[in-house]
Design a protein around this motif. Sequence first.
Motif, PDB file in Angstrom:
ATOM      1  N   MET A   1      11.370  -0.545  -3.798  1.00  0.00           N
ATOM      2  CA  MET A   1      10.290   0.098  -4.511  1.00  0.00           C
ATOM      3  C   MET A   1       8.954  -0.492  -4.041  1.00  0.00           C
ATOM      4  N   PHE A   2       8.011   0.381  -3.892  1.00  0.00           N
ATOM      5  CA  PHE A   2       6.674  -0.053  -3.502  1.00  0.00           C
ATOM      6  C   PHE A   2       5.906  -0.529  -4.730  1.00  0.00           C
ATOM      7  N   ASP A   3       5.151  -1.591  -4.558  1.00  0.00           N
ATOM      8  CA  ASP A   3       4.270  -2.096  -5.604  1.00  0.00           C
ATOM      9  C   ASP A   3       2.937  -1.354  -5.467  1.00  0.00           C
ATOM     10  N   ILE A   4       2.767  -0.339  -6.308  1.00  0.00           N
ATOM     11  CA  ILE A   4       1.599   0.537  -6.204  1.00  0.00           C
ATOM     12  C   ILE A   4       0.298  -0.214  -6.485  1.00  0.00           C
ATOM     13  N   GLU A   5       0.305  -1.069  -7.480  1.00  0.00           N
ATOM     14  CA  GLU A   5      -0.915  -1.823  -7.800  1.00  0.00           C
ATOM     15  C   GLU A   5      -1.318  -2.737  -6.653  1.00  0.00           C
ATOM     16  N   LYS A   6      -0.340  -3.339  -6.023  1.00  0.00           N
ATOM     17  CA  LYS A   6      -0.616  -4.211  -4.880  1.00  0.00           C
ATOM     18  C   LYS A   6      -1.192  -3.390  -3.726  1.00  0.00           C
ATOM     19  N   ALA A   7      -0.634  -2.214  -3.509  1.00  0.00           N
ATOM     20  CA  ALA A   7      -1.126  -1.339  -2.440  1.00  0.00           C
ATOM     21  C   ALA A   7      -2.567  -0.918  -2.707  1.00  0.00           C
ATOM     22  N   LYS A   8      -2.864  -0.604  -3.972  1.00  0.00           N
ATOM     23  CA  LYS A   8      -4.238  -0.225  -4.332  1.00  0.00           C
ATOM     24  C   LYS A   8      -5.195  -1.389  -4.105  1.00  0.00           C
ATOM     25  N   SER A   9      -4.748  -2.595  -4.490  1.00  0.00           N
ATOM     26  CA  SER A   9      -5.619  -3.764  -4.339  1.00  0.00           C
ATOM     27  C   SER A   9      -5.872  -4.109  -2.877  1.00  0.00           C
ATOM     28  N   ARG A  10      -4.985  -3.685  -2.012  1.00  0.00           N
ATOM     29  CA  ARG A  10      -5.159  -3.926  -0.579  1.00  0.00           C
ATOM     30  C   ARG A  10      -5.978  -2.838   0.095  1.00  0.00           C
ATOM     31  N   GLY A  11      -6.393  -1.850  -0.689  1.00  0.00           N
ATOM     32  CA  GLY A  11      -7.282  -0.832  -0.164  1.00  0.00           C
ATOM     33  C   GLY A  11      -6.625   0.305   0.599  1.00  0.00           C
ATOM     34  N   LEU A  12      -5.361   0.556   0.344  1.00  0.00           N
ATOM     35  CA  LEU A  12      -4.722   1.684   1.003  1.00  0.00           C
ATOM     36  C   LEU A  12      -5.369   2.989   0.564  1.00  0.00           C
ATOM     37  N   LYS A  13      -5.337   3.964   1.434  1.00  0.00           N
ATOM     38  CA  LYS A  13      -5.942   5.264   1.158  1.00  0.00           C
ATOM     39  C   LYS A  13      -5.161   5.980   0.051  1.00  0.00           C
ATOM     40  N   PRO A  14      -5.844   6.832  -0.723  1.00  0.00           N
ATOM     41  CA  PRO A  14      -5.165   7.577  -1.791  1.00  0.00           C
ATOM     42  C   PRO A  14      -3.959   8.378  -1.294  1.00  0.00           C
ATOM     43  N   GLU A  15      -4.053   8.925  -0.093  1.00  0.00           N
ATOM     44  CA  GLU A  15      -2.936   9.689   0.471  1.00  0.00           C
ATOM     45  C   GLU A  15      -1.715   8.795   0.684  1.00  0.00           C
ATOM     46  N   GLN A  16      -1.955   7.563   1.107  1.00  0.00           N
ATOM     47  CA  GLN A  16      -0.868   6.616   1.318  1.00  0.00           C
ATOM     48  C   GLN A  16      -0.237   6.216  -0.012  1.00  0.00           C
ATOM     49  N   ILE A  17      -1.073   6.006  -1.007  1.00  0.00           N
ATOM     50  CA  ILE A  17      -0.594   5.651  -2.346  1.00  0.00           C
ATOM     51  C   ILE A  17       0.276   6.786  -2.902  1.00  0.00           C
ATOM     52  N   GLU A  18      -0.169   8.013  -2.711  1.00  0.00           N
ATOM     53  CA  GLU A  18       0.580   9.172  -3.203  1.00  0.00           C
ATOM     54  C   GLU A  18       1.966   9.255  -2.559  1.00  0.00           C
ATOM     55  N   ILE A  19       2.034   9.002  -1.271  1.00  0.00           N
ATOM     56  CA  ILE A  19       3.321   9.005  -0.562  1.00  0.00           C
ATOM     57  C   ILE A  19       4.230   7.916  -1.127  1.00  0.00           C
ATOM     58  N   MET A  20       3.680   6.739  -1.349  1.00  0.00           N
ATOM     59  CA  MET A  20       4.461   5.630  -1.900  1.00  0.00           C
ATOM     60  C   MET A  20       4.981   5.969  -3.301  1.00  0.00           C
ATOM     61  N   GLN A  21       4.147   6.612  -4.111  1.00  0.00           N
ATOM     62  CA  GLN A  21       4.564   7.001  -5.457  1.00  0.00           C
ATOM     63  C   GLN A  21       5.698   8.019  -5.399  1.00  0.00           C
ATOM     64  N   LYS A  22       5.618   8.980  -4.488  1.00  0.00           N
ATOM     65  CA  LYS A  22       6.669   9.987  -4.343  1.00  0.00           C
ATOM     66  C   LYS A  22       7.984   9.345  -3.903  1.00  0.00           C
ATOM     67  N   ILE A  23       7.893   8.376  -3.011  1.00  0.00           N
ATOM     68  CA  ILE A  23       9.096   7.664  -2.559  1.00  0.00           C
ATOM     69  C   ILE A  23       9.712   6.909  -3.729  1.00  0.00           C
ATOM     70  N   ASN A  24       8.876   6.230  -4.519  1.00  0.00           N
ATOM     71  CA  ASN A  24       9.378   5.506  -5.699  1.00  0.00           C
ATOM     72  C   ASN A  24      10.068   6.452  -6.680  1.00  0.00           C
ATOM     73  N   GLU A  25       9.450   7.599  -6.940  1.00  0.00           N
ATOM     74  CA  GLU A  25      10.023   8.579  -7.864  1.00  0.00           C
ATOM     75  C   GLU A  25      11.364   9.095  -7.353  1.00  0.00           C
TER      76      GLU A  25
END
Length: 74
Positions: A1-25
């Motif tokens: 599972m991806f740590d979404i908060e960690k990814a956000k804090s590292r400055g990943l793009k919203p599109e990347q965050i969305e992909i990570m969330q879909k993978i987690n779901e």
Amino acid sequence: MFDIEKAKSRGLKPEQIEIMQKINENSLKRDNCKKHDFVDGSRFGKYRCKNCGCEEGVEFVLGYKQGLKHASEN
């Protein structure tokens, strides 16, 4: 599972965050399903479970079906 908060804090793009969330779901759906029943998915080489809605590649589906076959033989 991806740590979404960690990814956000590292400055990943919203599109990347969305992909990570879909993978987690998708992973949660897959891991909580009692028994998969795969049919053709949204794209070529992808299969969707009629029970939980997870979408997996052909390698996962073939391995899953082979595991069921082996388990039923014992």
